[in-house]
Design an enzyme around this catalytic site. Structure first.
Site, mmCIF file in Angstrom:
data_model
loop_
_atom_site.group_PDB
_atom_site.id
_atom_site.type_symbol
_atom_site.label_atom_id
_atom_site.label_comp_id
_atom_site.label_asym_id
_atom_site.label_seq_id
_atom_site.Cartn_x
_atom_site.Cartn_y
_atom_site.Cartn_z
ATOM 1 N N SER A 63 -20.501 -11.143 -53.577
ATOM 2 C CA SER A 63 -21.593 -11.760 -54.317
ATOM 3 C C SER A 63 -21.168 -13.069 -54.972
ATOM 4 C CB SER A 63 -22.105 -10.800 -55.395
ATOM 5 O OG SER A 63 -21.055 -10.441 -56.279
ATOM 6 N N ASP B 161 -12.269 -4.279 -63.533
ATOM 7 C CA ASP B 161 -12.741 -3.963 -62.177
ATOM 8 C C ASP B 161 -11.587 -3.467 -61.314
ATOM 9 O OD1 ASP B 161 -14.721 -3.608 -60.304
ATOM 10 O OD2 ASP B 161 -14.721 -5.697 -59.605
ATOM 11 N N LYS C 230 -10.620 -19.061 -53.103
ATOM 12 C CA LYS C 230 -11.869 -18.387 -53.461
ATOM 13 C C LYS C 230 -12.885 -19.467 -53.816
ATOM 14 C CE LYS C 230 -13.580 -14.912 -56.797
ATOM 15 N NZ LYS C 230 -13.168 -14.057 -57.930
#
Length: 222
Positions: free
Chosen positions: A39, A152, A58
């Site tokens: 996402s 996470d 990234k």
């Protein structure tokens, strides 16, 4: 009247400007190949043309809807990555901006614990799981000592370097101060206090330990 919020990508604030390198990333990195996406955007392998180091890039766009929120997420992640220097956390190589997109350059890892799990026909051995969890715990101990909560932890965010190094990755959800109180993370791995935080209070680094416990179950699942 409050001052207007700076537009996404604005580097007028010196504190923000110092987070980003000024070179054009397209002139620094070559041989980009997409190796994952989510996402947030996409991840590429690339070659640093100056040093010939293989790195991971990234790419995260901050244009379009919710551009301010996207930009704040990028700034927060860069701030976290700049603070981290540990053998059990992915190395940061700098962040560049081009065409409303942030390029986060990081140490290249060969895969994740999830890739290892999915790549084997048989369940992971106990000693393999133990080595992965030990490395992750070393990384978490370091982060928590800095007052950072990862938020996470799961097999896909535990990366594997070479040779056999275990490194925590993906700090896009990290909190830079404790205790935290926002609902952030991946539901199946969330500690109860994270799920209840909006209503009942705050949480600290122990939430990461819960998530790592769930990751043990994930890695041991046959």
């Amino acid at each position: 009247m409050p001052a207007p919020r700076p537009r996404p990508g604005s580097l007028r604030d010196p504190e923000i400007s110092e987070l980003f390198l000024k070179e054009d990333p397209e002139k620094i990195f070559g041989d980009l190949q997409e190796i994952g996406h989510g996402s947030f955007g996409a991840v590429f392998s690339a070659r640093d043309l100056r040093s010939q180091e293989l790195v991971a890039i990234k790419k995260m766009s901050y244009r379009g809807r919710a551009s301010n929120e996207k930009w704040q997420d990028i700034v927060r992640e860069v701030k976290v990555l700049q603070r981290i220097r540990h053998r059990n956390a992915v190395g940061f190589r700098g962040c560049y901006l081009r065409d409303n997109t942030a390029w986060l350059a990081m140490e290249f890892c060969v895969g994740s614990a999830l890739d290892l799990l999915q790549g084997q026909q048989e369940p992971l051995r106990e000693e393999q799981i133990g080595a992965i969890i030990e490395g992750a715990l070393q990384g978490l101990s370091y982060l928590h000592g800095l007052g950072v909560i990862h938020r996470d932890i799961k097999a896909s965010n535990i990366l594997l370097g070479s040779p056999g190094q275990v490194k925590l990755g993906d700090f896009g959800s990290a909190a830079v101060a404790t205790p935290a109180k926002s609902l952030v993370g991946t539901p199946y791995w969330m500690a109860p206090e994270v799920i209840l935080a909006m209503d009942e209070g705050r949480y600290d680094g122990r939430a990461d330990v819960w998530s790592l416990g769930i990751t043990c179950i994930e890695l041991g699942d046959d």
